[in-house]
Structure formats: structure tokens, C-alpha cells
Write an enzyme that holds these catalytic residues in place. Sequence first.
Site, mmCIF file in Angstrom:
data_model
loop_
_atom_site.group_PDB
_atom_site.id
_atom_site.type_symbol
_atom_site.label_atom_id
_atom_site.label_comp_id
_atom_site.label_asym_id
_atom_site.label_seq_id
_atom_site.Cartn_x
_atom_site.Cartn_y
_atom_site.Cartn_z
ATOM 1 N N HIS A 95 1.176 2.521 4.295
ATOM 2 C CA HIS A 95 2.065 3.508 3.661
ATOM 3 C C HIS A 95 3.121 2.805 2.808
ATOM 4 O O HIS A 95 4.202 2.494 3.313
ATOM 5 C CB HIS A 95 2.786 4.323 4.743
ATOM 6 C CG HIS A 95 1.891 5.255 5.473
ATOM 7 N ND1 HIS A 95 1.795 6.595 5.173
ATOM 8 C CD2 HIS A 95 1.037 5.043 6.501
ATOM 9 C CE1 HIS A 95 0.928 7.166 5.972
ATOM 10 N NE2 HIS A 95 0.449 6.255 6.795
ATOM 11 N N GLU B 19 4.995 4.031 0.618
ATOM 12 C CA GLU B 19 6.150 4.906 0.332
ATOM 13 C C GLU B 19 7.343 4.628 1.241
ATOM 14 O O GLU B 19 8.495 4.829 0.836
ATOM 15 C CB GLU B 19 5.743 6.385 0.425
ATOM 16 C CG GLU B 19 5.422 6.938 1.814
ATOM 17 C CD GLU B 19 3.985 6.717 2.270
ATOM 18 O OE1 GLU B 19 3.325 5.806 1.746
ATOM 19 O OE2 GLU B 19 3.524 7.441 3.185
ATOM 20 N N CYS C 37 -3.507 5.894 2.972
ATOM 21 C CA CYS C 37 -3.987 6.075 4.340
ATOM 22 C C CYS C 37 -5.201 7.014 4.361
ATOM 23 O O CYS C 37 -6.284 6.605 3.963
ATOM 24 C CB CYS C 37 -2.841 6.520 5.243
ATOM 25 S SG CYS C 37 -3.127 6.026 6.951
HETATM 26 N N1 GLN Z 1 -5.998 10.421 10.136
HETATM 27 C C1 GLN Z 1 -6.189 9.112 9.637
HETATM 28 C C2 GLN Z 1 -6.154 8.070 10.751
HETATM 29 O O1 GLN Z 1 -5.678 8.328 11.828
HETATM 30 C C3 GLN Z 1 -5.165 8.755 8.578
HETATM 31 C C4 GLN Z 1 -3.755 8.730 9.065
HETATM 32 C C5 GLN Z 1 -2.747 8.784 7.953
HETATM 33 O O2 GLN Z 1 -3.040 9.193 6.828
HETATM 34 N N2 GLN Z 1 -1.503 8.431 8.240
HETATM 35 O O3 GLN Z 1 -6.596 6.967 10.567
#
Ligand code: GLN
Length: 538
Positions: A509, A511, A383
Site C-alpha cells: 500500500h 498510499e 493490493c
Molecule cells: N483481499 C486481498 C488479500 O487479503 C487484498 C487485500 C487488500 O487489498 N488490502 O490478500
Amino acid sequence: MNTKYIFITGGVASSLGKGIIASSLAKLLQARGLRVTIQKFDPYINIDPGTLNPYEHGECYVTEDGAETDLDLGHYERFLGVYTSKANNVTTGKIYHTVITKEREGAYLGKTVQIVPHITDEIKRRILLLGRTGEYDVILTEIGGTIGDMESQPFVEAVRQLQWELPEEDCMSVHLTLIPYLSAAKELKTKPTQHSVQALQQGGVTPDVIVCRTEHPLSQELRRKIALFCNVRPGHVIQSIDAWSIYQVPLNMHEEHLDELAVRKLQIDNFATPDLGRWKTFLERIKNPAHEVQVVLVGKYVELQDAYKSIQEAFVHAGAANDCRVNVRTVQSENVTAENVGELLEGADGILVAPGFGERGLEGKVFAIRHAREKDIPFLGICLGMQMCVVEFARDVLGWKDAASTELDPQTPHPVICMMEEQKKTNIKGGTMRLGAYACTLEKGSLAASLYGGTDISERHRHRYEFNSEYLSEFEKNGLKATGRNPQTGLVEVVELPSHPFFIGVQFHPEYKSTPERPHPLFVGLVKAALAFRRGKK
Ligand code: GLN
């Protein structure tokens, strides 16, 4: 058979591991062939933990249907291998929101709206909701917080009412407490447990089983004493001694007959012994692995153990799949600079740059990624970690020194990561990100496709920003490839560097979906690459 309900409360102290006990009991019942799920009721007023800082409440876990939930739901999914949903995590905030919305709609016209019956009715409705789907034989309900807290009282009252309304053989109550050891007196003390059970009984709920967290074994005499003073049957006081792994706890609970007590109380006609073959194989593998690697996790919430819970667990699963112990060393991204990055990442066989929000520590992530890219160290960016590897590449390879994510610098002339269109339309922070499962199509022949063993995948998201596809051709010409796209929108979900032995960034994600019995391919791949990297160093 009616749906059976097991209520799990906790006393004496918080952080005793109610989630692990709930998951362990659920696992044992599932291993007896029952269809089981777990839900958590949290007594705080936030609608969900999505707006909480991880320092407050640990990781925010995201379900397939896009609910931002308590990290215990991660344990539920990892233990059971069954997806949870919005209905599995309810907060006081959600309960009140529903009741107050109904009040405004006139649903209670003429009546005074009160905690009893209106709030407790809504709690009961939510407790029974999953049972009504007909998909489960047993539903475990974990009540967050500690008995005696003002906040949990309506939940205890709802449990009391349900135990009174439902047939006796359809309900069971399990209370988890702490038996502290006083080293000066060399004694285990039962008084706090007695008080906790008294408080629960004052609320009208009598536990069927007391599970005692303890650092030392409980003698039969001590168990009898607790049973006598807490008014539970002898044999219904069991110990949960500190375990070397959370995944050992189901086996410990089985030895203490917790699942047997449950099937007897609930009159479940099933005395088969649980089939835990695969679980035991996994445990064997994590106990004595043949190999070892060090992975460095770069993030900004590293001081709190629970902030990256699912990532930490995914490494345990991936380690088992590689017959390898994965030592995860954390590095605070705020401390990483161009000068000290080599020193801070010394000994890393693999690097994972974590998800996150806001500006703090972003530059440090960029330096860590550069280090991985230039030194050929296996790398996975998740992310924000993926977004920063795009920024790093733009700055260092494409030569756009001012490239940034607009989250970091809204005025950047090279917004390589920018806010999604639908996100620009809202100022509301709670529940408005791109959340939950989305499909992704992987490019044939890519590293991602070879790891997943196919090209059609689905993964969970939680973000507002995305790869700015206006720059895609520039990136691809220079070696950073977009190898995973959303089939509907074309959004870039995966980037890779084919010139590097293992360098992959994912907007989703992975994970959240890793379990002991189904370790995640990206983590398995990273650990495998880290092993190869380590061998290459020797
Ligand atoms: N802050 C980033 C976004 O909003 C990544 C979010 C995250 O890592 N879950 O896109």
C-alpha cells in the site's frame, strides 16, 4: 523540560475534524522546533479497526510496525511526516483486554477489579507510554467520540486524574465544538457548546482552549460570551472556519494563535514563529495548478468518502508535485461490466484499482483493468488491484478463462493468486494478515526502479493472498513481469507490463506513506503519465 501533554476532546457532534485540529496544532508545534507526536484513544470495544467494514469507520490505516489503526493516524503522519506505531492507537477493547488478562494472571489477587482505578490506571499508563520513550517534547492525545457518550467517560476520568497528578504546566486541554448557524434566524448559536463544556466540566476537566467549528466568522462579542459561560479565559475561544483544504488548517490555527496559547500554557520556553515554508509552498501548488487530469478510482466502498482516504490524499500530494489538479472520479466496481466499461471509464487519464476484501465487485475490477491495459491508459493497481491485474492477464492473455484468486474461487484450476502458507494455519481474523513494513528489491531498469530512483524499498502491507509463483514463468514469457520481490521470501510484490506506457500493480500500500512534503513516487508517476496521456489525446 518535562514531556508536555495536550488532550483533545470533542463535543456537540461527531465528525468535526478533531484529527485535523490535533494534527494542525502538532504541526505548528513541530514547526517551532519541538518533537511532537499524536495518539488516538478510541472508545469502542474492538481491539483495533482491522475487523471493521470501511463503511463503519472509513479506511483502516496501517503503521510501519503493522498496527491496523484509525484513519486519523494517517492524518497525523501526513501532517507531521513522522511515523506512528502500535502505541499511537488504543481502544477500549485493548484497555479491557489488558486488564482482564492481568486479572486472570492474578495481578489483582484479592481485589475487586473496577473501572476506577483499574481501567483508568491502564488508560493513564497508555497515555504516558510514548512520553516515557524520551523521544517527544509534546504528546497530543485525541479522545475519540463525543463528550457525553457513555463510552468516553473512563477516558475523560483518566484525563481528569492526569491533570491533577501532573504539574499544571505539563497539561493542556483543548475542546472542539460546533457553533451551528440557524439560517432562518441568521444567527450562530452557542448553547450546544455551553452544554458540551458543562458536561466536560462535570467530569472534572476544564478546557484551556475552546476551538469552535463554524461556517461563519465568530465576532469578538460571541467569543467573549462563550468564554464567560464556559469559564475559559477571554482570548482562549478560537474559531476554526471551514477551510478549502485540510492542509490550510494549520495556517488558520496559527492565525488564531492556537500554538501560542499552547506554548504559553505549557510554559514552553519557545516563542519562535513556526517555520512553515515548505508547507506553504505545497499549499500554493495545490491552490492554483497549471494542469488538470482525471483519474478514475475503481473500488467497492466508493460511496463513503473516507473509505480510501490515504489514496485520495496521495493524489493531492502527487498533483502538487506535478503542478496539476487531480480530479478523482470514483466508480463502483460492482457496476462495471464488459459492456459498459468504456462508458463508465470515459475521460479517464489514469485508472487506479483499489484495495479490498471479498468477492463483491471483483469482476468489475477485472474489466476496468482490461480496459486500462488495452487502451494504454496509465494504471496503478494496489493490493487487491494488483491481484486482479494478475487474474485479468491470466484470463485474457494466457487464455486461462477460469483463473482466479482463491479468495474469489477456492476451487479454481488456475489459482494465480492464492493464500499465503502462514495464513492457512490460522482461522483468527483480527491482526493475522501480513501487516506492516517489508523490504522489497526492485529490478534494475524497471518502471518501478526508475520511479523510486533506486532498487531497495520498504512498503507497508495488509493482505492474506499473494501471487502464486508457480505460474511466474508463464506470466513473464507473455509480458507481465515481476519487477519487485521480497528479498527474504521471494514473494512477488510488483508486476509491470513493459509493453504498456504505465501499467504497474503493487502488493503493498504505497498510499500510507505519501505526505505533502514527501509525495509517493508511484502516485507522482501515475499523475505524470496521466498528464502525458491527456496531452496525447488532444
Ligand atoms: N483481499 C486481498 C488479500 O487479503 C487484498 C487485500 C487488500 O487489498 N488490502 O490478500
